[in-house]
Design an enzyme around this catalytic site. Structure first.
Site, mmCIF file in Angstrom:
data_model
loop_
_atom_site.group_PDB
_atom_site.id
_atom_site.type_symbol
_atom_site.label_atom_id
_atom_site.label_comp_id
_atom_site.label_asym_id
_atom_site.label_seq_id
_atom_site.Cartn_x
_atom_site.Cartn_y
_atom_site.Cartn_z
ATOM 1 N N ASP A 101 7.243 16.680 -73.560
ATOM 2 C CA ASP A 101 6.537 15.783 -74.479
ATOM 3 C C ASP A 101 7.437 15.477 -75.689
ATOM 4 O OD1 ASP A 101 3.683 14.581 -75.044
ATOM 5 O OD2 ASP A 101 4.180 15.667 -76.881
ATOM 6 N N TYR A 232 5.373 11.042 -85.183
ATOM 7 C CA TYR A 232 5.070 9.662 -84.794
ATOM 8 C C TYR A 232 5.339 8.699 -85.952
ATOM 9 C CZ TYR A 232 2.697 11.937 -80.900
ATOM 10 O OH TYR A 232 2.412 12.699 -79.791
ATOM 11 N N HIS A 297 -0.264 15.949 -67.510
ATOM 12 C CA HIS A 297 0.786 15.917 -68.527
ATOM 13 C C HIS A 297 1.350 17.297 -68.856
ATOM 14 C CE1 HIS A 297 2.996 14.366 -71.957
ATOM 15 N NE2 HIS A 297 2.361 15.174 -72.777
#
Length: 318
Positions: A101, A232, A297
């Site tokens: 990730d 982010y 995931h």
């Protein structure tokens, strides 16, 4: 977890918490969002038993590692700087890298900036994505996936934190860790994580225990999510700072492992890049692509034995 040791290392101006076990060649494990070193608990035990020194930090902004307040402190250069300092604190020899990730994204930057520090890279979920020379990441994602795309929703400081505070942390983490809704992941403002529609607590899959959830809940309740979200918020700044690497290739041996139900893998355009030649062009030493069927995931937790075997069979070649 009792025989995993913990210590704090001073790196790049911050205090970094690391978990470690074993002796031998070092494997550096990098977690993603919203996780901690703990996501690698199975791999730490397994690889230590195979004769490796396993070290898994809480990345900056997470867990017991320092969390600078500003999003501008979470660029790829800051985080790679932390990792290079961590590697150097162990003597500076190249490590095996295993990352998932956001950790995988940072792993690509580490391989691109300091390839001599990485013997081989086991990348889980997030493939390399080349820098677009003209379009910033956030505006690109907004154009393709809309305002509710999760990375776009994470941009404004404080907004997502407030929405998260209205959620029960345990149910939020359960939802994120177990969700297999095909990508791209979107968070509508009315019910961003789909918790309002639930009838009671989410059931846990067999690979996730209440103790696992509690460890993460306790830590995120202590730290909050701002540090994690700041990665982010630095996406566009990363784009600005890495102009000199436009068109650069990653020249480290790599295996890419992904679940076929991973929302990253099911996001439009990803499979075409991974399997259509673009990935191999950007990463010429890409050795193999492994797609695990029926897996989501968080495959390192969902299928720990299988993923450990795949990664070990790869890194033992180098």
């Amino acid at each position: 977890m009792e025989d995993i040791t913990h210590r704090t290392v001073r790196v790049n101006g911050i205090n970094m918490h690391v978990a470690e076990k074993g002796e031998g060649p070092t494997i550096l494990f990098l977690h993603g969002f919203p996780e901690l070193w703990y996501t690698w608990r199975h791999q730490i035990h397994a690889f230590a038993a195979l004769g490796y020194h396993c070290i898994a930090p809480d990345l900056r902004g997470y867990g017991d590692t320092d969390a600078p307040p500003s999003p501008t402190s979470y660029t790829c250069f800051h985080v790679v700087g932390d990792l290079v300092a961590l590697i150097d604190s162990m003597g500076g020899e190249a490590v095996y890298l295993v990352a998932h990730d956001w950790g995988a994204m940072i792993g690509w930057y580490l391989c691109m900036f300091r390839p001599e520090k990485v013997k081989a890279y086991g990348c889980i979920s997030v493939p390399f994505r080349p820098r677009h020379p003209k379009m910033k990441p956030v505006e690109t994602m907004r154009a393709f996936f809309g305002e509710d795309y999760y990375m776009c929703r994470f941009q404004e400081v404080g907004v997502m934190e407030d929405e998260i505070k209205r959620c029960e942390t345990a149910e939020l983490l359960k939802k994120i860790l177990t969700d297999k809704t095909p990508g791209p992941p979107c968070l509508p403002k009315s019910d961003p994580f789909g918790l309002k529609a639930l009838n009671g607590p989410l059931p846990l899959p067999e690979w996730l225990s209440e103790d696992d959830i509690k460890y993460n809940v306790d830590m995120f309740n202590k730290t909050g999510f701002t540090g994690a979200l700041n990665y982010y918020r630095a996406l566009d700044l990363n784009w600005e700072l890495t102009a000199a690497w436009t068109g650069a290739q990653v020249k480290v041996p790599v295996i890419y492992v992904v679940g076929d139900e991973d929302m990253v893998y099911t996001t439009p355009g990803l499979k075409e890049y991974v399997h259509g030649g673009g990935f191999k062009k950007d990463v010429p030493l890409l050795q193999d692509i492994v797609v695990m069927e029926g897996v989501g995931h968080f495959l390192n937790q969902e299928k720990p034995q299988e993923s450990t075997t795949i990664i070990h069979d790869f890194i033992k070649k180098f």
